[in-house]
Design a protein around this motif. Structure first.
Motif, PDB file in Angstrom:
ATOM      1  N   CYS A  81     -52.190  52.111 -11.811  1.00 53.76           N
ATOM      2  CA  CYS A  81     -52.210  51.838 -13.244  1.00 53.76           C
ATOM      3  C   CYS A  81     -52.492  53.133 -14.013  1.00 53.76           C
ATOM      4  O   CYS A  81     -51.875  53.398 -15.038  1.00 53.76           O
ATOM      5  CB  CYS A  81     -53.255  50.769 -13.557  1.00 53.76           C
ATOM      6  SG  CYS A  81     -53.192  50.137 -15.242  1.00 53.76           S
ATOM      7  N   GLY A  82     -53.428  53.911 -13.511  1.00 56.69           N
ATOM      8  CA  GLY A  82     -53.644  55.242 -14.039  1.00 56.69           C
ATOM      9  C   GLY A  82     -54.278  55.352 -15.410  1.00 56.69           C
ATOM     10  O   GLY A  82     -54.166  56.383 -16.062  1.00 56.69           O
ATOM     11  N   ASN A  83     -54.931  54.323 -15.881  1.00 57.07           N
ATOM     12  CA  ASN A  83     -55.573  54.365 -17.186  1.00 57.07           C
ATOM     13  C   ASN A  83     -57.006  53.876 -17.004  1.00 57.07           C
ATOM     14  O   ASN A  83     -57.225  52.872 -16.335  1.00 57.07           O
ATOM     15  CB  ASN A  83     -54.805  53.452 -18.161  1.00 57.07           C
ATOM     16  CG  ASN A  83     -55.289  53.547 -19.579  1.00 57.07           C
ATOM     17  OD1 ASN A  83     -56.475  53.435 -19.852  1.00 57.07           O
ATOM     18  ND2 ASN A  83     -54.362  53.738 -20.505  1.00 57.07           N
ATOM     19  N   PRO A  84     -57.990  54.548 -17.607  1.00 54.49           N
ATOM     20  CA  PRO A  84     -59.375  54.107 -17.422  1.00 54.49           C
ATOM     21  C   PRO A  84     -59.655  52.694 -17.939  1.00 54.49           C
ATOM     22  O   PRO A  84     -60.643  52.072 -17.552  1.00 54.49           O
ATOM     23  CB  PRO A  84     -60.215  55.137 -18.187  1.00 54.49           C
ATOM     24  CG  PRO A  84     -59.282  56.081 -18.818  1.00 54.49           C
ATOM     25  CD  PRO A  84     -57.891  55.751 -18.406  1.00 54.49           C
ATOM     26  N   GLN A  85     -58.786  52.160 -18.794  1.00 55.96           N
ATOM     27  CA  GLN A  85     -58.956  50.798 -19.312  1.00 55.96           C
ATOM     28  C   GLN A  85     -58.400  49.735 -18.364  1.00 55.96           C
ATOM     29  O   GLN A  85     -58.557  48.544 -18.610  1.00 55.96           O
ATOM     30  CB  GLN A  85     -58.289  50.661 -20.675  1.00 55.96           C
ATOM     31  CG  GLN A  85     -58.914  51.528 -21.739  1.00 55.96           C
ATOM     32  CD  GLN A  85     -58.165  51.421 -23.066  1.00 55.96           C
ATOM     33  OE1 GLN A  85     -57.249  50.615 -23.218  1.00 55.96           O
ATOM     34  NE2 GLN A  85     -58.561  52.241 -24.014  1.00 55.96           N
ATOM     35  N   CYS A  86     -57.743  50.140 -17.303  1.00 55.39           N
ATOM     36  CA  CYS A  86     -57.128  49.189 -16.377  1.00 55.39           C
ATOM     37  C   CYS A  86     -58.183  48.345 -15.671  1.00 55.39           C
ATOM     38  O   CYS A  86     -59.263  48.824 -15.331  1.00 55.39           O
ATOM     39  CB  CYS A  86     -56.300  49.923 -15.334  1.00 55.39           C
ATOM     40  SG  CYS A  86     -54.842  50.712 -16.016  1.00 55.39           S
ATOM     41  N   HIS A  87     -57.830  47.090 -15.471  1.00 56.09           N
ATOM     42  CA  HIS A  87     -58.667  46.169 -14.715  1.00 56.09           C
ATOM     43  C   HIS A  87     -57.753  45.225 -13.940  1.00 56.09           C
ATOM     44  O   HIS A  87     -56.594  45.025 -14.304  1.00 56.09           O
ATOM     45  CB  HIS A  87     -59.618  45.400 -15.640  1.00 56.09           C
ATOM     46  CG  HIS A  87     -58.908  44.594 -16.682  1.00 56.09           C
ATOM     47  ND1 HIS A  87     -58.374  45.151 -17.822  1.00 56.09           N
ATOM     48  CD2 HIS A  87     -58.615  43.286 -16.739  1.00 56.09           C
ATOM     49  CE1 HIS A  87     -57.789  44.209 -18.538  1.00 56.09           C
ATOM     50  NE2 HIS A  87     -57.924  43.061 -17.900  1.00 56.09           N
ATOM     51  N   ILE A  88     -58.259  44.664 -12.877  1.00 55.33           N
ATOM     52  CA  ILE A  88     -57.469  43.754 -12.049  1.00 55.33           C
ATOM     53  C   ILE A  88     -57.316  42.429 -12.787  1.00 55.33           C
ATOM     54  O   ILE A  88     -58.304  41.837 -13.222  1.00 55.33           O
ATOM     55  CB  ILE A  88     -58.135  43.526 -10.681  1.00 55.33           C
ATOM     56  CG1 ILE A  88     -58.265  44.837  -9.919  1.00 55.33           C
ATOM     57  CG2 ILE A  88     -57.375  42.473  -9.863  1.00 55.33           C
ATOM     58  CD1 ILE A  88     -56.945  45.515  -9.577  1.00 55.33           C
ATOM     59  N   VAL A  89     -56.070  41.973 -12.924  1.00 53.39           N
ATOM     60  CA  VAL A  89     -55.822  40.685 -13.573  1.00 53.39           C
ATOM     61  C   VAL A  89     -55.401  39.615 -12.577  1.00 53.39           C
ATOM     62  O   VAL A  89     -55.480  38.429 -12.886  1.00 53.39           O
ATOM     63  CB  VAL A  89     -54.785  40.801 -14.719  1.00 53.39           C
ATOM     64  CG1 VAL A  89     -55.332  41.666 -15.843  1.00 53.39           C
ATOM     65  CG2 VAL A  89     -53.453  41.320 -14.223  1.00 53.39           C
ATOM     66  N   MET A  90     -54.942  40.030 -11.399  1.00 51.17           N
ATOM     67  CA  MET A  90     -54.611  39.040 -10.376  1.00 51.17           C
ATOM     68  C   MET A  90     -54.418  39.712  -9.028  1.00 51.17           C
ATOM     69  O   MET A  90     -54.132  40.894  -8.944  1.00 51.17           O
ATOM     70  CB  MET A  90     -53.374  38.245 -10.751  1.00 51.17           C
ATOM     71  CG  MET A  90     -52.097  39.004 -10.708  1.00 51.17           C
ATOM     72  SD  MET A  90     -50.732  37.892 -11.118  1.00 51.17           S
ATOM     73  CE  MET A  90     -49.401  39.048 -11.101  1.00 51.17           C
ATOM     74  N   THR A  91     -54.615  38.901  -7.994  1.00 46.94           N
ATOM     75  CA  THR A  91     -54.288  39.296  -6.636  1.00 46.94           C
ATOM     76  C   THR A  91     -53.296  38.275  -6.097  1.00 46.94           C
ATOM     77  O   THR A  91     -53.180  37.168  -6.622  1.00 46.94           O
ATOM     78  CB  THR A  91     -55.542  39.351  -5.743  1.00 46.94           C
ATOM     79  OG1 THR A  91     -56.148  38.066  -5.717  1.00 46.94           O
ATOM     80  CG2 THR A  91     -56.531  40.397  -6.249  1.00 46.94           C
ATOM     81  N   PHE A  92     -52.571  38.659  -5.064  1.00 43.58           N
ATOM     82  CA  PHE A  92     -51.580  37.742  -4.496  1.00 43.58           C
ATOM     83  C   PHE A  92     -51.388  38.048  -3.025  1.00 43.58           C
ATOM     84  O   PHE A  92     -51.707  39.136  -2.554  1.00 43.58           O
ATOM     85  CB  PHE A  92     -50.252  37.819  -5.260  1.00 43.58           C
ATOM     86  CG  PHE A  92     -49.644  39.193  -5.378  1.00 43.58           C
ATOM     87  CD1 PHE A  92     -48.619  39.588  -4.534  1.00 43.58           C
ATOM     88  CD2 PHE A  92     -50.081  40.081  -6.353  1.00 43.58           C
ATOM     89  CE1 PHE A  92     -48.057  40.852  -4.651  1.00 43.58           C
ATOM     90  CE2 PHE A  92     -49.524  41.337  -6.487  1.00 43.58           C
ATOM     91  CZ  PHE A  92     -48.505  41.731  -5.627  1.00 43.58           C
ATOM     92  N   SER A  93     -50.905  37.046  -2.312  1.00 45.65           N
ATOM     93  CA  SER A  93     -50.685  37.179  -0.885  1.00 45.65           C
ATOM     94  C   SER A  93     -49.498  36.322  -0.473  1.00 45.65           C
ATOM     95  O   SER A  93     -49.413  35.158  -0.862  1.00 45.65           O
ATOM     96  CB  SER A  93     -51.951  36.749  -0.139  1.00 45.65           C
ATOM     97  OG  SER A  93     -51.797  36.956   1.240  1.00 45.65           O
ATOM     98  N   HIS A  94     -48.595  36.911   0.287  1.00 41.44           N
ATOM     99  CA  HIS A  94     -47.394  36.216   0.771  1.00 41.44           C
ATOM    100  C   HIS A  94     -46.644  35.540  -0.374  1.00 41.44           C
ATOM    101  O   HIS A  94     -46.265  34.373  -0.279  1.00 41.44           O
ATOM    102  CB  HIS A  94     -47.752  35.196   1.851  1.00 41.44           C
ATOM    103  CG  HIS A  94     -48.352  35.813   3.063  1.00 41.44           C
ATOM    104  ND1 HIS A  94     -47.637  36.578   3.942  1.00 41.44           N
ATOM    105  CD2 HIS A  94     -49.627  35.802   3.515  1.00 41.44           C
ATOM    106  CE1 HIS A  94     -48.436  36.996   4.900  1.00 41.44           C
ATOM    107  NE2 HIS A  94     -49.643  36.541   4.664  1.00 41.44           N
ATOM    108  N   SER A  95     -46.477  36.264  -1.466  1.00 38.45           N
ATOM    109  CA  SER A  95     -45.807  35.718  -2.647  1.00 38.45           C
ATOM    110  C   SER A  95     -45.277  36.870  -3.489  1.00 38.45           C
ATOM    111  O   SER A  95     -45.346  38.021  -3.082  1.00 38.45           O
ATOM    112  CB  SER A  95     -46.780  34.852  -3.454  1.00 38.45           C
ATOM    113  OG  SER A  95     -47.935  35.595  -3.783  1.00 38.45           O
TER     114      SER A  95
END
Length: 119
Positions: free
Chosen positions: A53-67
């Protein structure tokens, strides 16, 4: 000796195969986004998504697996994302999500706006 070779081949064929790496994540923030996919753990996937993402404001909004996951953005800055079993479903739902949040002319970000993992 021949029976040993046959046994070794048979054992290799029925031995459990480790699961494919299949953890991915999406980070969003400050007008940037970053994906990761096919990693050995969710925490590793999240770290790489934040790095991408490369921006200090970035945060995780979702994770995913086998999709599949997709990220859409509109010219007026609204965003949407989604996880679905296939690319088409993820892309369509990400656009719908963007529109539902006030976006106009939402589009999945070309080339890097979707990822599928664990297939």
């Amino acid at each position: 000796m021949r029976s040993f070779a046959i046994f070794a081949v048979a054992a290799a064929l029925i031995a459990p195969v480790p699961a494919a790496w299949a953890d991915g994540a999406l980070a969003v923030g400050g007008g940037s986004f970053g994906f990761s996919r096919n990693h050995e753990s969710t925490s590793h996937a999240e770290k790489l998504a934040l790095d991408n993402c490369g921006n200090p404001q970035c945060h995780i909004v979702m994770t995913f697996s086998h999709s599949c996951a997709a990220y859409a953005r509109s010219p007026n800055g609204h965003e949407g994302w989604a996880v679905r079993p296939n690319e088409e479903g993820a892309r369509g739902r990400a656009i719908e999500n963007c529109v539902e949040h006030g976006g106009h002319d939402c589009a999945v970000q070309t080339n890097l706006g979707y990822e599928c993992d664990g297939f």
